[in-house]
Scaffold this motif. Structure first.
Motif, short mmCIF file in Angstrom:
data_model
loop_
_atom_site.label_atom_id
_atom_site.label_comp_id
_atom_site.label_asym_id
_atom_site.label_seq_id
_atom_site.Cartn_x
_atom_site.Cartn_y
_atom_site.Cartn_z
N ILE A 114 -17.36 2.95 -77.81
CA ILE A 114 -16.54 3.10 -76.62
C ILE A 114 -16.49 1.76 -75.87
O ILE A 114 -17.53 1.13 -75.65
CB ILE A 114 -17.08 4.26 -75.74
CG1 ILE A 114 -16.51 4.23 -74.32
CG2 ILE A 114 -18.59 4.28 -75.65
CD1 ILE A 114 -15.18 4.86 -74.23
N GLY A 116 -15.35 -0.58 -72.53
CA GLY A 116 -14.92 -0.67 -71.14
C GLY A 116 -13.90 -1.79 -71.06
O GLY A 116 -12.88 -1.76 -71.75
N ALA A 117 -14.20 -2.83 -70.28
CA ALA A 117 -13.31 -3.98 -70.19
C ALA A 117 -13.65 -5.03 -71.24
O ALA A 117 -13.03 -6.09 -71.29
CB ALA A 117 -13.38 -4.59 -68.80
N GLN A 118 -14.66 -4.75 -72.06
CA GLN A 118 -15.11 -5.66 -73.12
C GLN A 118 -15.58 -7.01 -72.58
O GLN A 118 -15.29 -8.06 -73.16
CB GLN A 118 -14.01 -5.88 -74.16
CG GLN A 118 -13.56 -4.62 -74.86
CD GLN A 118 -12.47 -4.90 -75.87
OE1 GLN A 118 -12.59 -5.79 -76.71
NE2 GLN A 118 -11.40 -4.13 -75.80
N HIS A 119 -16.29 -6.94 -71.49
CA HIS A 119 -16.85 -8.18 -70.95
C HIS A 119 -18.20 -8.49 -71.55
O HIS A 119 -18.76 -9.57 -71.33
CB HIS A 119 -16.94 -8.12 -69.43
CG HIS A 119 -15.70 -8.60 -68.79
ND1 HIS A 119 -15.42 -9.93 -68.63
CD2 HIS A 119 -14.63 -7.94 -68.30
CE1 HIS A 119 -14.24 -10.07 -68.06
NE2 HIS A 119 -13.72 -8.87 -67.85
N SER A 120 -18.77 -7.54 -72.27
CA SER A 120 -20.04 -7.81 -72.96
C SER A 120 -19.73 -8.55 -74.25
O SER A 120 -18.57 -8.70 -74.64
CB SER A 120 -20.74 -6.49 -73.27
OG SER A 120 -20.93 -5.76 -72.09
N ALA A 124 -22.00 -5.99 -78.80
CA ALA A 124 -22.60 -4.95 -77.94
C ALA A 124 -21.62 -3.80 -77.73
O ALA A 124 -22.01 -2.68 -77.41
CB ALA A 124 -22.99 -5.55 -76.59
N GLY A 198 -20.86 -10.44 -60.01
CA GLY A 198 -20.16 -11.65 -59.59
C GLY A 198 -18.66 -11.61 -59.80
O GLY A 198 -17.92 -12.45 -59.30
N GLN A 202 -14.97 -5.18 -64.61
CA GLN A 202 -15.58 -4.15 -65.47
C GLN A 202 -15.09 -2.73 -65.15
O GLN A 202 -14.65 -2.45 -64.05
CB GLN A 202 -17.11 -4.11 -65.31
CG GLN A 202 -17.85 -5.41 -65.40
CD GLN A 202 -18.11 -6.01 -64.02
OE1 GLN A 202 -17.32 -5.86 -63.10
NE2 GLN A 202 -19.21 -6.70 -63.89
N THR A 203 -15.29 -1.84 -66.14
CA THR A 203 -15.12 -0.41 -65.87
C THR A 203 -16.46 0.10 -65.33
O THR A 203 -17.51 -0.50 -65.61
CB THR A 203 -14.82 0.35 -67.17
OG1 THR A 203 -15.92 0.15 -68.07
CG2 THR A 203 -13.52 -0.13 -67.81
N GLY A 206 -18.83 0.83 -68.33
CA GLY A 206 -19.42 -0.35 -68.96
C GLY A 206 -20.41 -1.04 -68.04
O GLY A 206 -21.44 -1.55 -68.49
N THR A 210 -24.84 -1.36 -69.21
CA THR A 210 -25.65 -2.54 -69.54
C THR A 210 -26.54 -2.94 -68.37
O THR A 210 -27.13 -4.02 -68.39
CB THR A 210 -24.74 -3.74 -69.90
OG1 THR A 210 -23.89 -4.01 -68.77
CG2 THR A 210 -23.89 -3.46 -71.12
N THR A 212 -25.60 -3.73 -65.29
CA THR A 212 -25.04 -4.85 -64.52
C THR A 212 -25.52 -4.80 -63.07
O THR A 212 -25.68 -3.72 -62.50
CB THR A 212 -23.50 -4.80 -64.59
OG1 THR A 212 -23.10 -5.04 -65.92
CG2 THR A 212 -22.85 -5.83 -63.67
N ALA A 213 -25.74 -5.97 -62.50
CA ALA A 213 -26.26 -6.01 -61.13
C ALA A 213 -25.73 -7.24 -60.41
O ALA A 213 -25.43 -8.26 -61.03
CB ALA A 213 -27.79 -6.08 -61.17
N PHE A 262 -19.64 8.33 -71.71
CA PHE A 262 -19.55 8.79 -70.33
C PHE A 262 -18.08 9.09 -70.04
O PHE A 262 -17.21 8.24 -70.33
CB PHE A 262 -20.01 7.72 -69.33
CG PHE A 262 -21.43 7.25 -69.53
CD1 PHE A 262 -22.39 8.08 -70.06
CD2 PHE A 262 -21.80 5.96 -69.17
CE1 PHE A 262 -23.70 7.64 -70.24
CE2 PHE A 262 -23.10 5.50 -69.34
CZ PHE A 262 -24.04 6.34 -69.88
N HIS A 498 -30.53 -9.36 -70.77
CA HIS A 498 -29.37 -8.54 -70.37
C HIS A 498 -28.72 -7.95 -71.63
O HIS A 498 -28.43 -8.68 -72.59
CB HIS A 498 -28.38 -9.45 -69.64
CG HIS A 498 -27.30 -8.76 -68.88
ND1 HIS A 498 -26.43 -7.84 -69.44
CD2 HIS A 498 -26.92 -8.86 -67.57
CE1 HIS A 498 -25.57 -7.41 -68.52
NE2 HIS A 498 -25.85 -8.00 -67.37
#
Ligand SMILES: Cc1cc2nc3c(=O)[nH]c(=O)nc-3n(C[C@H](O)[C@H](O)[C@H](O)COP(=O)(O)OP(=O)(O)OC[C@H]3O[C@@H](n4cnc5c(N)ncnc54)[C@H](O)[C@@H]3O)c2cc1C
Length: 558
Positions: A114, A116-120, A124, A198, A202-203, A206, A210, A212-213, A262, A498
Motif C-alpha cells: 500500500i 501513501g505519497a511514496q515519500h519513503s 519501504a 518538516g 504525506q498521507t 504513510g 513510519t 514520522t515526527a 489502514f 527511521h
C-alpha cells in the motif's frame, strides 16, 4: 588564441555566475535568460566556454540541464530513481475494494503493498522488481473526512479520516489539492494538529506507519490518534481503539504496511494556533547545536526546534528554527514565514550551488565552495515570523522539494540524554573527513517519546540526525555518504533508524551492535518479539511481506 585559464579563475567566474544570476535576478525580480547568463559568464578576455572549461563532464551536463529548466520558466523534474511511481497502481475507494484486493492476493499468491505519497524509500513502500505484487493507493472515501463531533468544553473536534488523505498538498499527486487536504480542512473549521513533519505532502496512513515526527518533545502524532481501522492479511476489517485495545493499537500504528491496510484513522484535533518563532543562520559555536546543554535548553524552552547544520569546512553554520504555539488573536498579528528557498530563482540557484560546491570540494577548492555556499545561505540572516500552524510547521512545503531540491535521507534516532556525545561524535567526524559534510546539510532535531512499539522514539525522547543527500549529486555515492554517519552513530546502543529512510545493507555491522537485520532490530526495540507475534495474527500468510521487510525483520525464519 585564448590563453589557458587557471582552474581557480574559471570556478571563480562560475561562482560569480551563481551569485549574480541568482541573487541579482532575485532582488530585481527579474527573469533569468541565456543572454544574461552568457553575458555574466563571459568577460572581456574570455568566452563563456572558457569559464566552464575544466568543470567535470557530469557536473557540466547537470548544470546545463538545470540552467535550461531554470530559464525556461517550467518546473519540470529531471527524473530520478526515487520519484513517486504511479504506474500500475490499483486505486481502492472503499473498504470493500481493499478487502477484495487482499483476498485476490491471497488466492493468487501476490504480495499487496500500500502506498501513501511514496515519500519513503521505494523499497519501504513497494516490492522490489521481480516480486509479484499489487500496488494499492487509496482514493474516494478512503481519502475523505467524516466530522464526528465537537467537545465544546475542551474545544476539540473528533474526525474519521480516510488513510489516503494527504496532510497538506502533494504536488506530485494530481488528485491532491487544498480542498481534500487534512490540514486545510481542519484549519477552515478552526482546528489544528499539534505537530507536523518538516513538509506535509504525506498521507496520514504513510505518516503514521513510519513514525514520522516533527521537531518537538512536547508534541507527537500519538497525541492525536484515537483509533485505527484496517483490513488485515485475511481481508477482515479490524478496529483498534487506543483505550479498548491498547496493545494491538500500539503495535499496529507504526507497522510499515505489514499489519494491514489502514483504511480510516480516528483523530482528535485542538483549537488552531499560530507558530511564533525565529529562523536565523549563525556560526555553529553561537548556535543551539554547539553543545548538548544548549540543545537541551532550546528543546525544553521551545515547542518546536529544528536545525540544519552546514558542516563543510569554512562554512560551519547552522540554520536554526525555533517556534512556539500562540493564540490566533489580535495580540499576535500574522507575520508570514518566508522560506530561504521560497522563490523559484532561489531554488534553482541552490541546485546549481550544490553542483558547484560538490565539484569544488572534491576538486580541492573547499574555500571557494564555502564562498559560493555562503552566498546562498549567509550567516547573519534572521527572520521573525508568526504564521499559521499548517504553513509554519511543514516549512519545507514552501520550497521546490519535489522538483529541484529533492533529497534522500537516512535518519538516526538516539536517546536525548546522549546529545552531547552525538555532538562530540559529529564534530570529530567532520574534522576528520571533509566529505562527510557533503554539499548540503545535516538536520538535527528532537522527537517526542512515543507509545508505539516500533516507533524510533518508543520509550524515550530523542535527538535525530538526518544527513541530506541531494538526489542530483553527480559526485559521490549515497550509500558511501550515509555510511560515514552509520559508522559513527549506529554503534550508540540507543540508535534506531527511521523506517521510511535509507538503511545500511542487511548483514553490515557497527561497533558491538548485532548485524543489520532482525538481530539489530530486536536489540533496539524491546517489544519487537511481541510485535512480530501479533503481526503473525494479523497477516498469517505474509501477504504484505516483501523481501526487503523480510530481510530486515525476519518473518519467514519464524
Ligand atoms: C522531503 C521529505 C521530508 C520529510 N520530512 C520528515 C520529517 O520531518 N520527519 C520525519 O519523521 N520524516 C520525514 N520524512 C519521511 C516521511 O514522512 C515518511 O517517509 C512517510 O512515511 C511518508 O509518508 P507517505 O504518505 O509518503 O507514505 P509512503 O512513503 O508511501 O509509505 C510509507 C510506509 O507506510 C505504508 N503505508 C502507507 N499508507 C498506508 C496505509 N494506508 N496503511 C498501511 N500502511 C501504509 C507503506 O506501505 C510504507 O511502508 C520526509 C520525507 C521527505 C521525502
Amino acid at each position: 588564441m585564448a590563453e589557458t585559464v587557471p582552474p581557480l579563475t574559471q570556478v571563480e567566474q562560475l561562482s560569480a555566475l551563481l551569485q549574480k544570476v541568482a541573487l541579482t535576478a532575485e532582488s530585481a525580480n527579474q527573469k533569468v535568460n541565456w543572454e544574461s547568463i552568457l553575458k555574466l559568464l563571459g568577460t572581456d578576455e574570455h568566452s563563456p566556454g572558457d569559464v566552464l572549461n575544466g568543470v567535470g563532464e557530469d557536473t557540466l551536463k547537470e548544470l546545463l540541464e538545470f540552467l535550461d529548466i531554470w530559464i525556461s520558466g517550467r518546473n519540470t523534474m529531471i527524473p530520478t530513481k526515487w520519484e513517486a511511481d504511479y504506474t500500475d497502481l490499483v486505486y481502492c475507494s472503499t473498504v470493500e475494494e481493499v478487502q477484495a484486493k487482499v483476498k485476490e492476493c491471497l488466492s493468487n499468491g501476490s504480495i499487496l503493498r500500500i502506498a501513501g505519497a511514496q515519500h519513503s524509500t521505494p523499497e519501504a513502500v513497494f516490492a522490489p522488481e521481480g516480486e509479484k505484487a499489487i500496488r494499492v493507493k487509496l482514493e474516494g472515501d478512503l481519502r475523505a473526512i467524516e466530522w464526528l463531533g465537537k467537545d465544546p468544553v475542551n474545544d476539540t473536534i473528533t474526525l474519521r479520516v480516510g488513510a489516503g488523505c494527504n496532510l497538506g498538498i502533494d504536488p506530485s499527486d494530481p488528485n491532491s489539492n487544498a480542498s481534500n487536504s487534512l490540514t486545510r480542512q481542519l484549519d477552515a473549521r478552526g482546528y489544528a494538529l499539534p505537530i507536523l513533519g518538516g513538509m506535509s505532502h504525506q498521507t496520514i496512513g504513510g505518516y503514521m506507519s513510519t513514525s514520522t515526527a516533527g521537531g518537538s518533545i512536547d508534541f507527537g502524532c500519538a497525541d492525536s490518534i484515537l483509533a485505527i481501522e484496517l483490513v488485515d492479511g485475511q481481508g477482515q476489517v479490524r478496529k483498534l481503539d487506543k483505550v479498548a485495545n491498547p496493545d494491538e493499537f500500539n503495535a499496529a500504528v507504526v507497522s510499515m504496511g505489514l499489519f494491514g491496510v489502514f483504511t480510516h484513522i480516528t483523530i482528535t484535533a485542538g483549537k488552531k494556533y499560530l507558530v511564533k518563532g525565529k529562523e536565523e543562520t549563525v556560526l555553529r559555536p553561537n548556535s543551539i547545536i554547539t553543545s548538548g546543554t544548549a540543545f537541551l535548553d532550546a528543546v525544553h524552552q521551545n515547542h518546536y526546534v529544528h536545525n540544519v547544520w552546514f558542516a563543510a569546512e569554512f562554512v560551519n553554520s547552522v540554520l536554526q528554527w525555533t517556534g512556539n504555539q500562540v493564540a490566533e488573536d489580535p495580540g499576535n498579528p500574522v507575520v508570514p514565514y518566508v522560506h530561504p528557498l521560497e522563490s523559484r530563482n532561489m531554488n534553482y540557484a541552490a541546485a546549481t550551488t550544490f553542483l558547484a560546491t560538490a565539484w569544488l570540494t572534491y576538486d580541492n577548492a573547499p574555500q571557494l565552495a564555502a564562498l559560493i555556499f555562503n552566498i546562498i545561505q549567509p550567516v547573519g540572516s534572521v527572520q521573525n515570523f508568526c504564521d499559521h500552524w499548517y504553513r509554519a510547521l511543514p516549512n519545507d512545503d514552501l520550497a521546490l522539494i519535489d522538483v529541484v531540491i529533492r533529497v534522500q535521507f537516512t535518519e538516526i534516532w538516539i536517546d536525548l540524554e546522549d546529545a552531547q556525545k552525538v555532538f562530540d561524535t559529529l564534530t570529530t567526524l567532520f574534522k576528520n573527513d571533509l566529505f562527510a559534510a557533503g554539499n548540503f546539510g545535516v538536520e538535527i532535531y528532537p522527537g517526542k517519546k512515543s507509545p508505539f512499539w516500533m516507533s524510533m522514539s518508543y520509550g524515550r525522547d530523542v535527538i535525530r540526525i538526518d544527513p541530506y543527500w541531494w538526489e542530483y549529486n553527480v559526485i559521490g555515492d549515497l550509500d558511501e555518504y550515509f555510511e560515514k554517519f552509520w559508522k559513527v552513530l549506529l554503534p550508540f546502543e540507543s540508535a534506531r533508524l527511521h523506517w521510511g529512510k535509507h538503511w545500511p545493507a542487511v548483514g553490515k555491522t557497527y561497533g558491538s551492535r548485532k548485524a543489520i537485520g532482525p538481530g539489530f532490530v530486536e536489540e533496539s526495540y524491546p517489544k519487537f518479539g511481541e510485535w512480530k507475534a501479533l503481526r503473525a495474527q494479523f497477516d498469517p500468510k505474509n501477504v504484505f511481506v516483501t523481501k526487503y521487510w523480510n530481510d530486515l525483520l525476519g518473518f519467514e525464519a519464524e
